[in-house]
Write a protein that holds these residues in place. Structure first.
Motif, PDB file in Angstrom:
ATOM      1  N   PRO A 134      19.193  -3.405   8.871  1.00 45.25           N
ATOM      2  CA  PRO A 134      19.738  -2.058   8.640  1.00 45.25           C
ATOM      3  C   PRO A 134      19.414  -1.491   7.265  1.00 45.25           C
ATOM      4  N   GLY A 135      19.174  -2.371   6.276  1.00 48.25           N
ATOM      5  CA  GLY A 135      18.837  -1.897   4.946  1.00 48.25           C
ATOM      6  C   GLY A 135      17.509  -1.162   4.868  1.00 48.25           C
ATOM      7  N   ARG A 136      16.686  -1.306   5.909  1.00 50.86           N
ATOM      8  CA  ARG A 136      15.390  -0.636   5.924  1.00 50.86           C
ATOM      9  C   ARG A 136      15.452   0.736   6.602  1.00 50.86           C
ATOM     10  N   SER A 137      16.601   1.095   7.160  1.00 49.47           N
ATOM     11  CA  SER A 137      16.706   2.360   7.892  1.00 49.47           C
ATOM     12  C   SER A 137      16.742   3.539   6.926  1.00 49.47           C
ATOM     13  N   LYS A 138      16.405   4.710   7.435  1.00 45.03           N
ATOM     14  CA  LYS A 138      16.438   5.925   6.618  1.00 45.03           C
ATOM     15  C   LYS A 138      17.863   6.336   6.287  1.00 45.03           C
ATOM     16  N   SER A 139      18.835   5.754   6.953  1.00 40.34           N
ATOM     17  CA  SER A 139      20.229   6.030   6.622  1.00 40.34           C
ATOM     18  C   SER A 139      20.692   5.222   5.413  1.00 40.34           C
ATOM     19  N   ASP A 140      19.899   4.229   5.019  1.00 42.61           N
ATOM     20  CA  ASP A 140      20.235   3.399   3.869  1.00 42.61           C
ATOM     21  C   ASP A 140      19.265   3.570   2.710  1.00 42.61           C
ATOM     22  N   THR A 141      18.010   3.863   3.011  1.00 43.52           N
ATOM     23  CA  THR A 141      16.939   3.819   2.017  1.00 43.52           C
ATOM     24  C   THR A 141      16.278   5.179   1.868  1.00 43.52           C
ATOM     25  N   TYR A 142      15.860   5.487   0.624  1.00 46.14           N
ATOM     26  CA  TYR A 142      15.165   6.742   0.338  1.00 46.14           C
ATOM     27  C   TYR A 142      13.657   6.502   0.403  1.00 46.14           C
ATOM     28  N   TYR A 143      13.028   7.032   1.437  1.00 43.46           N
ATOM     29  CA  TYR A 143      11.591   6.871   1.629  1.00 43.46           C
ATOM     30  C   TYR A 143      10.826   8.061   1.058  1.00 43.46           C
ATOM     31  N   ILE A 144       9.713   7.760   0.410  1.00 36.61           N
ATOM     32  CA  ILE A 144       8.817   8.789  -0.097  1.00 36.61           C
ATOM     33  C   ILE A 144       7.713   9.040   0.921  1.00 36.61           C
ATOM     34  N   THR A 145       7.149   7.970   1.444  1.00 32.53           N
ATOM     35  CA  THR A 145       6.230   8.020   2.575  1.00 32.53           C
ATOM     36  C   THR A 145       6.661   6.924   3.541  1.00 32.53           C
ATOM     37  N   ASP A 146       5.881   6.693   4.575  1.00 33.53           N
ATOM     38  CA  ASP A 146       6.216   5.605   5.507  1.00 33.53           C
ATOM     39  C   ASP A 146       6.175   4.243   4.825  1.00 33.53           C
ATOM     40  N   ASP A 147       5.357   4.127   3.782  1.00 32.72           N
ATOM     41  CA  ASP A 147       5.114   2.819   3.159  1.00 32.72           C
ATOM     42  C   ASP A 147       5.651   2.698   1.743  1.00 32.72           C
ATOM     43  N   THR A 148       6.157   3.782   1.153  1.00 33.18           N
ATOM     44  CA  THR A 148       6.682   3.720  -0.212  1.00 33.18           C
ATOM     45  C   THR A 148       8.098   4.285  -0.249  1.00 33.18           C
ATOM     46  N   LEU A 149       8.883   3.819  -1.213  1.00 33.01           N
ATOM     47  CA  LEU A 149      10.290   4.174  -1.283  1.00 33.01           C
ATOM     48  C   LEU A 149      10.812   4.005  -2.690  1.00 33.01           C
ATOM     49  N   LEU A 150      11.996   4.534  -2.950  1.00 28.87           N
ATOM     50  CA  LEU A 150      12.704   4.218  -4.185  1.00 28.87           C
ATOM     51  C   LEU A 150      13.328   2.840  -4.009  1.00 28.87           C
ATOM     52  N   ARG A 151      13.058   1.942  -4.952  1.00 32.84           N
ATOM     53  CA  ARG A 151      13.519   0.557  -4.790  1.00 32.84           C
ATOM     54  C   ARG A 151      15.020   0.514  -4.526  1.00 32.84           C
ATOM     55  N   THR A 152      15.403  -0.361  -3.625  1.00 34.48           N
ATOM     56  CA  THR A 152      16.814  -0.548  -3.302  1.00 34.48           C
ATOM     57  C   THR A 152      17.436  -1.688  -4.091  1.00 34.48           C
ATOM     58  N   HIS A 153      16.610  -2.465  -4.783  1.00 35.19           N
ATOM     59  CA  HIS A 153      17.080  -3.551  -5.640  1.00 35.19           C
ATOM     60  C   HIS A 153      15.952  -3.950  -6.589  1.00 35.19           C
ATOM     61  N   THR A 154      16.313  -4.531  -7.716  1.00 36.15           N
ATOM     62  CA  THR A 154      15.289  -4.971  -8.673  1.00 36.15           C
ATOM     63  C   THR A 154      14.523  -6.173  -8.156  1.00 36.15           C
ATOM     64  N   SER A 155      15.018  -6.825  -7.114  1.00 41.15           N
ATOM     65  CA  SER A 155      14.285  -7.945  -6.521  1.00 41.15           C
ATOM     66  C   SER A 155      12.936  -7.504  -5.967  1.00 41.15           C
ATOM     67  N   ALA A 156      12.749  -6.195  -5.798  1.00 41.43           N
ATOM     68  CA  ALA A 156      11.479  -5.687  -5.291  1.00 41.43           C
ATOM     69  C   ALA A 156      10.311  -6.027  -6.210  1.00 41.43           C
ATOM     70  N   HIS A 157      10.598  -6.356  -7.476  1.00 37.38           N
ATOM     71  CA  HIS A 157       9.527  -6.686  -8.420  1.00 37.38           C
ATOM     72  C   HIS A 157       9.330  -8.189  -8.588  1.00 37.38           C
ATOM     73  N   GLN A 158      10.189  -8.986  -7.948  1.00 28.62           N
ATOM     74  CA  GLN A 158      10.174 -10.433  -8.163  1.00 28.62           C
ATOM     75  C   GLN A 158       8.841 -11.070  -7.797  1.00 28.62           C
ATOM     76  N   SER A 159       8.365 -10.815  -6.588  1.00 26.46           N
ATOM     77  CA  SER A 159       7.142 -11.477  -6.133  1.00 26.46           C
ATOM     78  C   SER A 159       5.931 -11.040  -6.947  1.00 26.46           C
ATOM     79  N   MET A 160       5.903  -9.761  -7.354  1.00 25.60           N
ATOM     80  CA  MET A 160       4.811  -9.275  -8.174  1.00 25.60           C
ATOM     81  C   MET A 160       4.719 -10.054  -9.479  1.00 25.60           C
ATOM     82  N   HIS A 161       5.858 -10.258 -10.130  1.00 23.70           N
ATOM     83  CA  HIS A 161       5.858 -10.985 -11.401  1.00 23.70           C
ATOM     84  C   HIS A 161       5.508 -12.456 -11.204  1.00 23.70           C
TER      85      HIS A 161
END
Length: 428
Positions: A134-161
């Motif tokens: 459910p966290g991926r739904s448009k009712s929970d998350t702000y999408y910019i395009t189908d594939d990009t969004l405003l991060r919902t948590h700082t963990s989004a950068h974990q794997s990159m680092h």
């Protein structure tokens, strides 16, 4: 350009002088915690000044759902302001890890200016968050395009680092999620994440183990014990000596996972989530031969407790009566400067089968902004003959700096009633 990544050792003097699994004009110009000459960049270099441009987020993509009032919040950098409560908390957390480094612990890198736009892969796939979550739904998350969004948590950068070779780091930033409306929830807030990988030789005994064997291994317990000891020390650093208790939890990206509570001011308070980094997360990041821990905490959550700030909206105010109460490096009790009367309005409607509360809350924020203090469900029922469901909500309007008139709130409430049809709601 603000610093993207800096060695924690390089900011020792700055932090000292100034004193995360889970939102300025009123303040002085942002105070960087280090000279940019010490910067080390692990991500693509981005002009961070562009973060504060709303047009980056409100694109004409057909599935873009970032409203103007959210786009205006991005790039404020409240966690980087040395004399803002969020900046004070962030600095104290970094101070704790600096002290641990001085005592012989590992050196943590600091990331506090990463691009808030991330990909679905970064935010979800890399962290084992399934497509139907459910966290991926448009009712929970702000999408910019189908594939990009405003991060919902700082963990989004974990794997990159982790892919970039970092093994111990802290990452702080603003995150965005549609949410309920009350004094402790806001669609933009701030988190701080911490990650630590252990040297290979310390977890050598875990090589070749099955999942069940790994979870029962002394190496897994050693990492969990180190995590808990580290975070218990952090809680004492922030709150003074306090009683703590741990409970098991679940996060897709850690296993085992834990929640920490502290006994503070007469109550047990949830303060953070954490766990041993899931082996699949490490494998997807190209670090399958390593083991480690991660934690995340909300800066607003801690600041509201430590500064006795009663309403999360205050963190975003430009009112000098708020900002003048705080000083870099100091924890002080917030003194309320006003309490204007609320204006209460009720609204009830028949709901479609696919009704999601967050969509209604987001609509209310878009119409009335921060004048909406809270929205409470006060009644609901289903008609036994038609099968139609009805919900009734009480909307509390209150300004933090002036008295509201019935006339202006009536206009907002009427607009909310009229606009509700866009969600398929039938106002009663």
């Amino acid at each position: 350009m603000r610093v993207l990544a800096i060695s924690i050792a390089s900011v020792l003097a700055a932090v000292s002088s100034v004193d995360a699994f889970t939102p300025n004009a009123a303040f002085a110009p942002r105070t960087s915690t280090a000279s940019s000459s010490t910067a080390r960049f692990s991500a693509a270099e981005v002009a961070t000044e562009t973060y504060a441009k709303p047009e980056r987020y409100t694109t004409d993509h057909p599935n873009n759902n970032v409203p103007p009032h959210i786009a205006e919040l991005v790039g404020r950098g409240l966690h980087e302001c040395a004399d803002h409560p969020l900046g004070i908390i962030r600095a104290k957390i970094q101070e704790y890890f600096i002290s641990a480094e001085e005592a012989g612990g590992p050196k943590f890198e600091i990331f506090d200016a990463e691009d808030p736009i991330v990909t679905c892969t970064q935010c979800f796939d890399d962290l084992r968050i399934p497509p139907d979550h459910p966290g991926r739904s448009k009712s929970d998350t702000y999408y910019i395009t189908d594939d990009t969004l405003l991060r919902t948590h700082t963990s989004a950068h974990q794997s990159m680092h982790l892919r970039d070779g970092y093994e111990t780091f802290l990452c702080a930033g603003d995150v965005y999620r549609r949410d309920e409306i009350d004094a402790s929830h806001y669609p933009a807030f701030h988190q701080l994440e911490g990650v630590k990988l252990f040297p290979k030789e310390e977890v050598k005994g875990a090589e070749g183990l099955s999942k069940e064997e790994w979870l029962a291994s002394p190496e897994c317990k050693m990492i969990a014990d180190d995590l808990k000891a580290t975070l218990e020390g952090l809680m004492d650093h922030l709150f003074g000596p306090v009683e703590k208790r741990w409970s098991e939890d679940y996060f897709p990206f850690t296993e085992p996972s834990f929640e920490c509570e502290i006994f503070y001011d007469g109550d047990w308070l949830e303060v953070l989530g954490c766990g041993v980094v899931h082996t699949e997360v490490l494998e997807m990041a190209g670090r399958g031969d390593r083991r480690g821990w991660a934690f995340g905490l909300g800066l607003e959550r801690l600041a509201m407790i430590l500064f006795s700030i009663p309403d999360i909206r205050l963190f975003w105010t430009d009112d000098e009566r708020f900002s003048s109460q705080f000083e870099a490096g100091k924890i002080t009790t917030f003194e309320p400067y006003s309490k204007f009367p609320p204006v209460l309005k009720d609204i009830s409607f028949w709901t479609p089968e696919d009704f999601v509360e967050n969509d209604f809350f987001e609509m209310a924020r878009g119409i009335a902004g921060d004048l909406v203090e809270r929205i409470d469900l006060i009644d609901e029922f289903t008609n036994p003959k038609t099968g139609k469901s009805s919900k009734a909500y009480r909307v509390t309007y209150r300004s933090m700096d002036r008295s509201l008139t019935n006339e202006e709130i009536d206009a907002l409430q009427n607009k909310l009633r009229d606009t509700s049809a866009d969600l398929g709601l039938e106002v009663r």
